[in-house]
Design a protein around this motif. Structure first.
Motif: not given
Length: 417
Positions: A241-251, A274-282, A287-294
């Motif tokens: 997720a951090d890499t994606l944001d970094r790329l979007a900001g750079h470009h 429930a297992a304490g896991m997050t992921n890229l989609g979450q 971070r981006h609300g409706e700007d992200a489509v899954l």
């Protein structure tokens, strides 16, 4: 209205690329479209994902594709698709198991299209291809050393300190991870110094900065992996997720993401939460609300490329009919058409969207005979995705070559299974 009737009323036709029009309307002006796959070895997912991505690039102005792949390997592909070089050689050169994820004919076809699309356009308008993942510890360290030797001689000591620290554990990340259980910190200080040196000395150089971020992320990942629990999974997805944001900001550009459903679909709509896991989609939604489509994928039966064990040669395996009471079984029983598109309504909707069901997830390691007990992630489909592409019967993708022999760096559940 019965559950089956609810599915039928929700289904839109999916016969060709033109049937993706409603999905492009749903994307609207969103800046991030994350497109999943229910396995890493299915031809149909790769082809339809590429069809959607082509339209997003050509009609919506998306300017880079970010994939669940290693940064150095994908940068070779990026250089090919943004120049006049055939990307086949760059994709054929993928050597870390499982190579079939990106070294396959389906990705070659897309990247050749992307090179043709970029041809004749000024550099600022060309669409790139980048890797989001965290596994390329050694390749990234070597890339940093080469760059520093040529361009940052004043920072070479910090680079070599990190390199020598990791070399003292051999080239085995698991050995390093085990050592951190006995020696707190281990190479952590050297990696922090390396990243600080690169950021300070080359602030505008995305490639070298990202290689340093990979080294830092890999050190955290292997340190967390040996402790067990959700930490290593979370380190990996936060890094992506951090890499994606970094790329979007750079470009300053909109991005398409290609990764497994387990990374793309919102973890809060599964048992991962429930297992304490997050992921890229979450993280993208937070971070981006409706700007992200899954966008997710699924199928009922077919064939797939995978390995029976970690690091073994891949081969084509059967995918048996979906388990009863699963999302896949419901869609198969409801629909006569071989494919369908679903757009999740934001308002009132058929109840099946909000019912927990098992949703098949096939990893790079797969044992079809275990379908009865595993390979399904409890899911609320209408909360996990914004759109879903259904293909009743799928077939295996077409790798470029067999797996090279040698050590393979381990991943974690559920994409590795």
């Amino acid at each position: 209205m019965t559950e089956l009737e609810g599915v039928r009323r929700s289904a839109l036709p999916l016969t060709g690329p033109e049937d993706l029009d409603p999905l492009l309307d749903r994307v609207g002006e969103a800046r991030f479209v994350l497109i999943g796959e229910a396995s890493h070895g299915t031809h149909d997912y790769y082809v339809w994902r590429a069809q959607l991505t082509r339209r997003l690039i050509a009609e919506k102005g998306f300017r880079f594709v970010a994939v669940e792949g290693d940064w150095p390997d994908c940068e070779r592909v990026h250089r090919a698709v943004t120049s006049d070089t055939d990307p086949f050689e760059a994709l054929y050169a993928f050597a870390r198991w499982p190579t079939f994820m990106w070294a396959n004919h389906e990705v070659v076809d897309f990247c050749r299209w992307l090179r043709r699309w970029n041809a004749g356009r000024p550099p600022v308008e060309r669409c790139g291809f980048h890797g989001l993942d965290v596994y390329s510890l050694w390749d990234s360290l070597r890339a940093i050393r080469r760059y520093a030797a040529a361009n940052l001689p004043g920072e070479l000591d910090a680079v070599m300190d990190a390199l020598y620290c990791f070399e003292s554990y051999g080239h085995d990340p698991q050995q390093y991870g085990m050592a951190t259980r006995l020696i707190p910190g281990t190479c952590e200080d050297e990696v922090v110094n390396l990243l600080a040196a690169v950021v300070r000395a080359a602030p505008g150089e995305l490639g070298i900065r990202q290689n340093a971020e990979v080294v830092a992320g890999a050190e955290r990942y292997y340190r967390a992996m040996l402790r067990g629990g959700p930490d290593s999974w979370n380190v990996r997805d936060v890094h992506m997720a951090d890499t994606l944001d970094r790329l979007a900001g750079h470009h300053d550009a909109k991005a398409v993401v290609w990764a497994h459903n387990t990374h793309i679909g919102d973890a809060r709509a599964t048992d991962m939460a429930a297992a304490g896991m997050t992921n890229l989609g979450q993280l993208a939604r937070e971070r981006h609300g409706e700007d992200a489509v899954l966008v997710g994928f699924g199928s009922h039966r077919g064939s797939v490329v995978a390995g029976s064990r970690w690091g073994e040669q891949h081969h084509v395996m059967p995918v048996p009919p979906a388990r009863p009471a699963s999302l896949e079984a419901l869609l198969h029983e409801s629909l006569a058409a071989p494919r369908a598109l679903f757009l999740v309504p934001s308002g009132p909707r058929p109840v099946w969207y909000d019912e927990p069901m098992g949703h098949r997830a096939i990893g790079v390691v797969y044992r079809p005979e275990r379908e009865r007990w595993g390979n399904y992630v409890p899911t609320v489909a209408g909360r996990r995705y914004d759109a879903f592409l259904w293909i009743d019967e799928t077939k295996a993708l077409h790798p470029l070559h067999n797996e090279p022999w040698g050590d393979a760096e381990p991943e974690t559940y559920p994409t590795a299974m």
